[in-house]
Design a protein around this motif. Structure first.
Motif, PDB file in Angstrom:
ATOM      1  N   LEU A 281      46.039  34.361 -65.736  1.00 53.20           N
ATOM      2  CA  LEU A 281      45.161  33.692 -66.696  1.00 53.20           C
ATOM      3  C   LEU A 281      45.942  32.804 -67.661  1.00 53.20           C
ATOM      4  CD1 LEU A 281      42.567  36.514 -67.398  1.00 53.20           C
ATOM      5  CD2 LEU A 281      42.768  34.926 -65.475  1.00 53.20           C
ATOM      6  N   LEU A 282      47.253  32.917 -67.630  1.00 50.24           N
ATOM      7  CA  LEU A 282      48.095  32.042 -68.444  1.00 50.24           C
ATOM      8  C   LEU A 282      48.550  30.828 -67.638  1.00 50.24           C
ATOM      9  CD1 LEU A 282      49.192  32.038 -71.344  1.00 50.24           C
ATOM     10  CD2 LEU A 282      51.284  33.092 -70.475  1.00 50.24           C
ATOM     11  N   ILE A 283      48.699  31.009 -66.330  1.00 46.31           N
ATOM     12  CA  ILE A 283      49.239  29.946 -65.479  1.00 46.31           C
ATOM     13  C   ILE A 283      48.475  28.627 -65.602  1.00 46.31           C
ATOM     14  CG2 ILE A 283      49.483  29.230 -63.061  1.00 46.31           C
ATOM     15  CD1 ILE A 283      50.549  32.055 -62.483  1.00 46.31           C
ATOM     16  N   PRO A 284      47.128  28.620 -65.495  1.00 49.71           N
ATOM     17  CA  PRO A 284      46.462  27.304 -65.537  1.00 49.71           C
ATOM     18  C   PRO A 284      46.686  26.547 -66.836  1.00 49.71           C
ATOM     19  CG  PRO A 284      44.849  29.098 -65.570  1.00 49.71           C
ATOM     20  CD  PRO A 284      46.166  29.704 -65.240  1.00 49.71           C
ATOM     21  N   MET A 285      46.689  27.258 -67.971  1.00 45.21           N
ATOM     22  CA  MET A 285      46.917  26.570 -69.235  1.00 45.21           C
ATOM     23  C   MET A 285      48.391  26.213 -69.426  1.00 45.21           C
ATOM     24  SD  MET A 285      43.942  26.049 -70.466  1.00 45.21           S
ATOM     25  CE  MET A 285      43.657  25.753 -68.718  1.00 45.21           C
ATOM     26  N   SER A 286      49.276  26.998 -68.814  1.00 44.13           N
ATOM     27  CA  SER A 286      50.696  26.643 -68.835  1.00 44.13           C
ATOM     28  C   SER A 286      50.934  25.375 -68.030  1.00 44.13           C
ATOM     29  CB  SER A 286      51.534  27.800 -68.273  1.00 44.13           C
ATOM     30  OG  SER A 286      51.447  28.942 -69.098  1.00 44.13           O
ATOM     31  N   GLU A 287      50.206  25.239 -66.924  1.00 44.39           N
ATOM     32  CA  GLU A 287      50.316  24.015 -66.124  1.00 44.39           C
ATOM     33  C   GLU A 287      49.871  22.809 -66.932  1.00 44.39           C
ATOM     34  OE1 GLU A 287      49.605  25.892 -61.652  1.00 44.39           O
ATOM     35  OE2 GLU A 287      47.886  25.372 -62.902  1.00 44.39           O
ATOM     36  N   VAL A 288      48.753  22.944 -67.635  1.00 46.57           N
ATOM     37  CA  VAL A 288      48.256  21.843 -68.470  1.00 46.57           C
ATOM     38  C   VAL A 288      49.241  21.557 -69.597  1.00 46.57           C
ATOM     39  CG1 VAL A 288      46.433  21.111 -70.064  1.00 46.57           C
ATOM     40  CG2 VAL A 288      45.824  22.271 -67.920  1.00 46.57           C
ATOM     41  N   ALA A 289      49.692  22.604 -70.302  1.00 48.66           N
ATOM     42  CA  ALA A 289      50.576  22.418 -71.456  1.00 48.66           C
ATOM     43  C   ALA A 289      51.917  21.825 -71.047  1.00 48.66           C
ATOM     44  CB  ALA A 289      50.786  23.753 -72.175  1.00 48.66           C
ATOM     45  N   GLY A 290      52.448  22.243 -69.903  1.00 49.68           N
ATOM     46  CA  GLY A 290      53.723  21.693 -69.445  1.00 49.68           C
ATOM     47  C   GLY A 290      53.629  20.202 -69.190  1.00 49.68           C
ATOM     48  N   ARG A 291      52.546  19.789 -68.551  1.00 53.72           N
ATOM     49  CA  ARG A 291      52.365  18.359 -68.274  1.00 53.72           C
ATOM     50  C   ARG A 291      52.086  17.584 -69.563  1.00 53.72           C
ATOM     51  NH1 ARG A 291      49.785  17.618 -62.315  1.00 53.72           N
ATOM     52  NH2 ARG A 291      51.068  19.185 -61.287  1.00 53.72           N
ATOM     53  N   MET A 292      51.280  18.195 -70.440  1.00 55.67           N
ATOM     54  CA  MET A 292      50.966  17.522 -71.708  1.00 55.67           C
ATOM     55  C   MET A 292      52.189  17.378 -72.602  1.00 55.67           C
ATOM     56  SD  MET A 292      47.320  18.620 -73.276  1.00 55.67           S
ATOM     57  CE  MET A 292      47.658  17.570 -74.688  1.00 55.67           C
ATOM     58  N   ALA A 293      53.110  18.348 -72.533  1.00 61.52           N
ATOM     59  CA  ALA A 293      54.297  18.316 -73.392  1.00 61.52           C
ATOM     60  C   ALA A 293      55.078  17.021 -73.192  1.00 61.52           C
ATOM     61  CB  ALA A 293      55.184  19.523 -73.111  1.00 61.52           C
TER      62      ALA A 293
END
Length: 370
Positions: free
Chosen positions: A129-141
């Motif tokens: 449940l953390l992976i999808p938002m980590s994917e978004v946050a990593g790209r957004m960073a």
């Protein structure tokens, strides 16, 4: 079960915890779903869509909390919501307790059942449940870092990928997990010189195999970080210890050695941050400057791209939410070790060890509350 979906009230948080498609699945299984009016508008889902899916719309957040047995949210409750949580009420959301003693104490006092997205864990150690938002946050960073390197917003005035005859920017990523990997892919795709650090040599070997030639790997230790930040134009903190505070890997004295106008993006800020000078900011006021270095420390980065983020998150959370609704939280956690590991605070007791250790609170093994 009666499921409640309140509108997120954290600053500029536009995501919603359940889509109309999710409501359809709950209703098909005989559950009642209350959705606060306009809860989905920020993500592009109109009230009418929820009604057509079978949800009952309510005017206020107070009504949603009052009626629901299970609250499904995106971000942790903030102060106006604390008193709305009833004893024994299940709250299924991101909590990030280790970064907020006030939130932890409030949930202990309310005696709800706090099941945190970020500590639901599979047998292989992954955090579904953390992976999808980590994917978004990593790209957004990288996207945000590239923007804030521009001179009009306080950056060095450097183009991340450079142009022929001009060197590209140096990007340093600390942490080779999901966030770091996605950030490295984005930065490399834009043409930057990328260095990614991790403490796990096996992970570095894997990254070295899959990344393009403009991504280098380096062992993460204080000496290497201290040297690398001197020439970094953009530093991305991507460190995670599940459920616990992030370690401070970039210290204030390291900051003084960085180039004026360099940018740091601390994706770990919702777990306390891995850059000593970072404190949480909002999308409304996302940055501040210390020692000439621009800091971007927004604690809910994916909230800026709510359509993408909501769909990515609910794809992952819905199966777990349905299981909780079908079986009740206790039976669901007894049958699923993944969900059991998501329990953080239950009936006033801290049942997740890293949270108890963060604030020197009494720890109760989760088995004692099941």
């Amino acid at each position: 079960m009666i499921v409640g979906v309140p509108k997120e009230i954290k600053n500029n948080e536009n995501r919603v915890a359940v889509t109309p498609a999710g409501v359809t699945e709950f209703v098909k299984r005989g559950h009642t779903v209350y959705v606060q009016k306009s809860a989905g508008e920020g993500s592009g889902f109109a009230d009418e869509s929820y009604e057509k899916a079978g949800a009952i719309l309510l005017d206020s957040i107070e009504e949603v909390y009052a009626k629901a047995e299970m609250i499904v949210k995106v971000k942790e409750p903030i102060e106006p919501e604390y008193k709305l949580i009833r004893e024994g009420q299940l709250v299924f959301t991101y909590f990030h307790f280790a970064s907020s003693e006030a939130l932890t104490q409030a949930m202990i006092e309310q005696k709800g059942v706090c099941l945190a997205y970020e500590t639901v864990e599979k047998a292989d150690g992954s955090l579904p449940l953390l992976i999808p938002m980590s994917e978004v946050a990593g790209r957004m960073a990288v996207q945000e870092g590239a923007k804030y390197l521009e001179k009009p917003v306080g950056g060095r005035g450097i183009l991340l990928g450079g142009v022929p005859g001009v060197m590209p920017a140096n990007v340093l990523i600390i942490g080779g997990g999901v966030v770091g990997t996605q950030a490295a892919k984005m930065a490399a795709g834009l043409g930057a010189n990328v260095t990614i650090m991790d403490v796990n040599l096996s992970r570095l070997r894997y990254l070295a195999d899959i990344m393009p030639a403009n991504v280098r790997t380096m062992m993460s230790n204080e000496y290497n970080i201290r040297e690398a930040v001197k020439t970094a134009d953009l530093v991305i903190g991507a460190v995670l210890i599940p459920g616990a505070k992030a370690p401070k890997l970039i210290t204030r004295d390291m900051l003084k050695t960085m180039r004026p106008g360099a940018v740091v993006v601390d994706v770990a800020v919702d777990q306390g941050g891995c850059i000593e000078t970072c404190t949480p900011t909002t999308h409304e006021n996302p940055t501040f400057v210390i020692d000439g270095v621009l800091h971007y420390c927004v604690a809910n980065m994916p909230g800026a791209v709510p359509y993408t983020s909501t769909l990515a998150l609910t794809n992952a959370t819905l199966p777990y939410a349905l299981r909780l609704a079908d079986l009740g939280w206790r039976e669901a956690c007894l049958r699923s070790n993944e969900l059991k590991l998501g329990l953080n605070v239950v009936h006033g007791k801290v049942v997740y060890k890293a949270v108890a250790e963060a604030f020197n609170l009494p720890y109760v093994p989760v088995e004692e509350v099941l």
